[in-house]
Structure formats: C-alpha cells, structure tokens
Design an enzyme around this catalytic site. Sequence first.
Site, PDB file in Angstrom:
ATOM      1  N   HIS A 184     -57.770 -11.995 -56.897  1.00 39.00           N
ATOM      2  CA  HIS A 184     -58.080 -12.995 -55.879  1.00 39.00           C
ATOM      3  C   HIS A 184     -59.489 -12.867 -55.336  1.00 39.00           C
ATOM      4  O   HIS A 184     -60.147 -13.853 -55.019  1.00 39.00           O
ATOM      5  CB  HIS A 184     -57.062 -12.902 -54.735  1.00 39.00           C
ATOM      6  CG  HIS A 184     -55.807 -13.622 -55.060  1.00 39.00           C
ATOM      7  ND1 HIS A 184     -54.560 -13.103 -54.845  1.00 39.00           N
ATOM      8  CD2 HIS A 184     -55.614 -14.830 -55.621  1.00 39.00           C
ATOM      9  CE1 HIS A 184     -53.659 -13.969 -55.253  1.00 39.00           C
ATOM     10  NE2 HIS A 184     -54.269 -15.019 -55.730  1.00 39.00           N
ATOM     11  N   ASP A 442     -67.645 -10.530 -83.440  1.00 36.93           N
ATOM     12  CA  ASP A 442     -67.160  -9.578 -84.440  1.00 36.93           C
ATOM     13  C   ASP A 442     -67.817  -9.788 -85.791  1.00 36.93           C
ATOM     14  O   ASP A 442     -68.072  -8.824 -86.506  1.00 36.93           O
ATOM     15  CB  ASP A 442     -65.632  -9.674 -84.576  1.00 36.93           C
ATOM     16  CG  ASP A 442     -64.949  -8.840 -83.511  1.00 36.93           C
ATOM     17  OD1 ASP A 442     -65.368  -7.685 -83.327  1.00 36.93           O
ATOM     18  OD2 ASP A 442     -64.035  -9.351 -82.854  1.00 36.93           O
ATOM     19  N   ARG A 452     -70.235  -3.224 -81.537  1.00 39.34           N
ATOM     20  CA  ARG A 452     -70.747  -4.137 -80.515  1.00 39.34           C
ATOM     21  C   ARG A 452     -70.693  -3.549 -79.107  1.00 39.34           C
ATOM     22  O   ARG A 452     -71.320  -4.048 -78.184  1.00 39.34           O
ATOM     23  CB  ARG A 452     -69.972  -5.468 -80.564  1.00 39.34           C
ATOM     24  CG  ARG A 452     -68.506  -5.325 -80.254  1.00 39.34           C
ATOM     25  CD  ARG A 452     -67.730  -6.578 -80.618  1.00 39.34           C
ATOM     26  NE  ARG A 452     -67.395  -7.387 -79.462  1.00 39.34           N
ATOM     27  CZ  ARG A 452     -66.487  -8.355 -79.461  1.00 39.34           C
ATOM     28  NH1 ARG A 452     -65.858  -8.666 -80.579  1.00 39.34           N
ATOM     29  NH2 ARG A 452     -66.224  -9.041 -78.387  1.00 39.34           N
ATOM     30  N   CYS A 489     -66.639 -19.979 -81.597  1.00 39.26           N
ATOM     31  CA  CYS A 489     -66.216 -19.580 -80.242  1.00 39.26           C
ATOM     32  C   CYS A 489     -66.794 -18.232 -79.821  1.00 39.26           C
ATOM     33  O   CYS A 489     -66.461 -17.733 -78.753  1.00 39.26           O
ATOM     34  CB  CYS A 489     -64.692 -19.560 -80.142  1.00 39.26           C
ATOM     35  SG  CYS A 489     -63.921 -18.372 -81.245  1.00 39.26           S
TER      36      CYS A 489
HETATM   37  C1  PEP Z   1     -65.618 -13.010 -81.459  1.00 35.88           C
HETATM   38  O1  PEP Z   1     -65.394 -11.972 -82.070  1.00 35.88           O
HETATM   39  O2  PEP Z   1     -66.670 -13.670 -81.572  1.00 35.88           O
HETATM   40  C2  PEP Z   1     -64.609 -13.541 -80.507  1.00 35.88           C
HETATM   41  C3  PEP Z   1     -64.730 -14.722 -79.961  1.00 35.88           C
HETATM   42  O3  PEP Z   1     -63.566 -12.742 -80.214  1.00 35.88           O
HETATM   43  P1  PEP Z   1     -63.630 -11.495 -79.191  1.00 35.88           P
HETATM   44  O4  PEP Z   1     -64.985 -11.505 -78.529  1.00 35.88           O
HETATM   45  O5  PEP Z   1     -62.506 -11.672 -78.250  1.00 35.88           O
HETATM   46  O6  PEP Z   1     -63.452 -10.329 -80.105  1.00 35.88           O
HETATM   47 MG    MG Z   2     -63.414 -11.126 -82.094  1.00 32.23          MG
END
Ligand code: PEP
Ligand code: MG
Length: 558
Positions: A184, A442, A452, A489
């Site tokens: 919250h 990834d 990463r 994404c």
């Molecule tokens: C990615 O790996 O780019 C991704 C969107 O998934 P996450 O960052 O949740 O591993």
């Molecule tokens: Mg990922």
Amino acid sequence: MSKVFTAFAISPGLALGTLHLCRPGPQVRTAPLDSDPKRRVQAQLTKECDALAQLAQRPDLSESQRALLEADRLLLEDPELHDAIFEQIDGGMSADEACQRVFADYARQFEQLDDPHLAHRGRDIFCLGERLASRLSGMGHGLPEQLDEDTLLVVPDLTAAEFIRLPKTHLCGVVLERGNVDDHLAILLRSAGIPTLVMPDALTRLSTQSGLLDADKGQLTLATNGEDLALFRDTLAQWQQRREKHLACLADPAATAEGEPVWLGANIGSVEEAEKVGQHHLDGIGLLRSEFLYMAEGDWPNEARQYSLYRAIAQQLNGTPLVIRTFDFGADKALPGLNLIEANPALGQRAIRLGLAQPERLKTQLAAIVRLAMEYPVKLLLPMISLPEELDGVLTLLDEVKVELAMNPTLPVGIMVETPAAVLMLDAMAARLDFASVGTNDLAQYCYAADRNNASVSPHYPQLSPALIRLLHQLSRQAKALDLPLSLCGELASEPRALPLLLAMGLRSFSITPVRTAEIKYQLRQYRQNDGKALLAKALACTHKRDLLTLLNDCVSR
Ligand code: PEP
Ligand code: MG
C-alpha cells in the site's frame, strides 16, 4: 567524482534534494524492566487508535486514504489481537517482542488470503507491528515533524498512516530499506508522484548529502562537489522539459508519424498494476509476470487461488487482451518451497523446465488460465522455450487440461523467445503457435553468456549491441517468413533509442513498463519508415557497441 548507488524503484520519476536520514531513535528502553507489560501494550494501542482516528478527520484526505487509516485502527482495536499479544507476554516475552511476533503472524495470514487486496495488506500489518514494537521499546521512529526544502527522505519503512502524516510540501523523493511494488505504501507514493527507491542497507551506506534520485534508472547519485550539483540541476531541468512534451501525447493512440497503428501493452506483476492499462491509455496487458503474484507465498499456489488473481486482473481491463505468462520461477526468482539449490541457477531449473519437471503443478496453472479464457480475452505465453520438444510437452498438457475441464475456449498460445536456440528453431514451432514474444532481457543474457544480475559482468551485458541487433533482425525476418506475429516485451521495448530499429524490423507490437508509456508514444510518433530502414542498415553494419550507440544517440537527439 559523484557516487552512484543502484536500487529498486517502486515509484518512478526524478528528484534532486538533500538526504535526510531517519534512524530509529535512541535504543534506550523507557521502562528498564517490564513491570506491567500488558498495561503498557494496552495503553500504547489506545494511543495509536486515538491518533489514527484524529488523523482520519483531516479534510485533505481522500476516501481511500481514510479507509487505510480506518483499517489500521480496526486492527489495533481487535480484541483477538490483544489476547494473542497477552498470551505471548504470559509465555515470557517482553511487550515489544510480543507485538512484533503477533503482528508478523497476522501479516503472514493476510498474505496467504485469496483476496488480492487483503493479501497486499500483509506488509502494512508487518510494518505496523514493527512500529508499535519500536515505540514500546522506547526506540521511537525518528520521523521528522518538518522537512527542509527538497528533502530526499531515507527511512527503514513507513506505515500508510506515517506517510499520510509526513509533511510533504518539501518531500521530493524517498529511499526505503524495505518495500515492494505492490504494497500500500508504494501505491500511496506513486499516487502522490513521489519518486522512490528501495535499497536494503540505505541507512548504513548513505550520509547527509545532496543527491539525484533517478527512479526511472533505479539509481541514487550523490554529489561530491558543486560541479556535480550543477550537472544534477541540468539533468533535472531537461527531464522536466522532456516529461511535459511526452505527457502531451499520453492519451493519443499509439501510432507512427505516418499513422501506422502500434499495439502497446503493459508489463505488470501485480493485481493493482492492472489499473495502469486504463490510466496510461494502453491496449491491454502484453506480459503478466504471473510468478510475481506468488513469490511472497513460498509455495506453488493452487488452481483456485491462481484463477481468482488472474480474474481480478482481467476484470480491470475493459475487454482488452491479457497475456498470461506461465510461472518463470527459478534463477533469480526463487520460490522457497521449491528448494532449488543449483550451482548455476540461470542455466538450471527455471521457467517452463520447472513446469515440465512437475507437470501436475503446471497443469494447475494451465487449468486456471483455460477457465479464465472462457470469460475473458486471454493469451497463454510460455517462458524459456528453447526446444520444440518443450513446446510439444506443454501443448500435450494443455490438451489434457481442456479435456479434463471439458472446456475449449479461444486461447492463443505463444512462446517467449529468450534463447538463441528458440530463434534458430522457430520454424519447427511456428505452425503450432499463434504468436511469439521476444524477451530481450534473457535473450541478451543467453546470447552474451553474461548474468543479467551480476554487476561485475554488466559491461559484457549491453542492452544494445551489434550482436543483439543482428540476432533480433534475423528473428524478425524469420517470423515474417513464417507469418508468425512477433511482439517484444523485454526492457528493450522501453528503450527509446532501440525503438526505430525495432520498428524498421517490422515489429508493431510491444509490451512496456507502463510508466514509460508517454515517452514511448512520443517516440513512436517521430518514426518514419524510410528513415528507419536507412538507420537499420547502418546499425547492422556496426561492429562495435560504441559505434552503434553513437548512431542511435544522434538519431534520438535529432
Ligand atoms: C525477458 O526476459 O525479456 C522478460 C521479459 O522476462 P523477465 O524479465 O521476466 O525474465
Ligand atoms: Mg525472461
């Protein structure tokens, strides 16, 4: 030389100010020996309730702020809670220890509830208990009654009531030692527009200095001289100007300069973030990181619990699509109940590999998603598929689930392209897929073989590099040849410098961190196909990272 600290952002924006460190008060007990601990607890609880009731009278509060205060007050008045604390005291605990224990137990119970709003309340309750315990032990909370102009407040934690009570006129940013995107407090901070970072050991690492808090980059930079400060002021002024320009197109549909529509979705990881789709005029949810909904719980949630949270999200989307990614547990997103101890977790049991190793568990998630797809426009997204055999395995389980439920809704299926193997084998999978979504976070990690999350190899994990651009180019051509809709994404979709290249590759669907929407819509409107194609040709000819960045920086600044 300025000093840079990285941290986790829970409320976006940029703020320049002086750090004000709030350590808990003197560690001296007000009552050296608890002569009557129960009476002290009772008196403190009454005092807290009175203070909350008084605070709730303030005319400037919204209904939801008042409701939060009321919820705290009702909890503190609960006779069952009093009995539980007294029982611990009878068992030999001091007043503060008893409060801490009982509130922590309550918090855990709330976190396990099906109702997402109640589940989020767990953290508030935990913080409430900590605060009560520190008052009972005479430590105080160290929060200021007044703040100097442009203060960056550094505190271990805050209850919702403490935040409401804080004098905010001069508060420009906050650094917390504990906090979560979906508790919250984070929601209050975001709605008050206060940029906030979470840095676990902030009070030991930071000192009273001027600093630039950049919650968009997840960084706090401390000034060591006047030159640094002048630079920070410039950065802030430029950021404010850019922000205004970007905000002007927030409500417009996402489209290029030539009017070509672009699908822009949100990446979210909590029920409460779903409201961002409407707030930022987005086209739906392009990535629900479903594992984030359950990481605090410690074990794999059952089907009913999953269905209820996914539904709570879908209900907020006004019929726009919801892409649910199956659990991406493992690697840095460990679920304690899974007991994964591996020498190399990023290369180990994670994401779909875990699901395929425990098919009955994966089926609970597939079942929850199939049931939801009967009522809402849902898509199923599979993380870390590298081999066609993995896709075969999941599709077989999905068929079994549909038969067992006697349900066969429209449910488009896609994979995350996150490994070079998935790029190479796309042709072997495309016929059974409705779409693919590139997870560049990834994909970059496995392309460079650089963790990463390991800061020491971050120079070997560039977000933008000729290698990654070439790989994405190959992938986009392949997807086009296979007639497979491709979206992106990963964080790269929220990187304005990468956008013209991605558009030139033919991508017209992105899922982004919602707070970036205005900036990305603005950048989309600058894009012209001919210029983009020419830029892509130059980018593909680059061999070194610095040449690519120079090319893209020039393009964005123009
Ligand atoms: C990615 O790996 O780019 C991704 C969107 O998934 P996450 O960052 O949740 O591993
Ligand atoms: Mg990922």
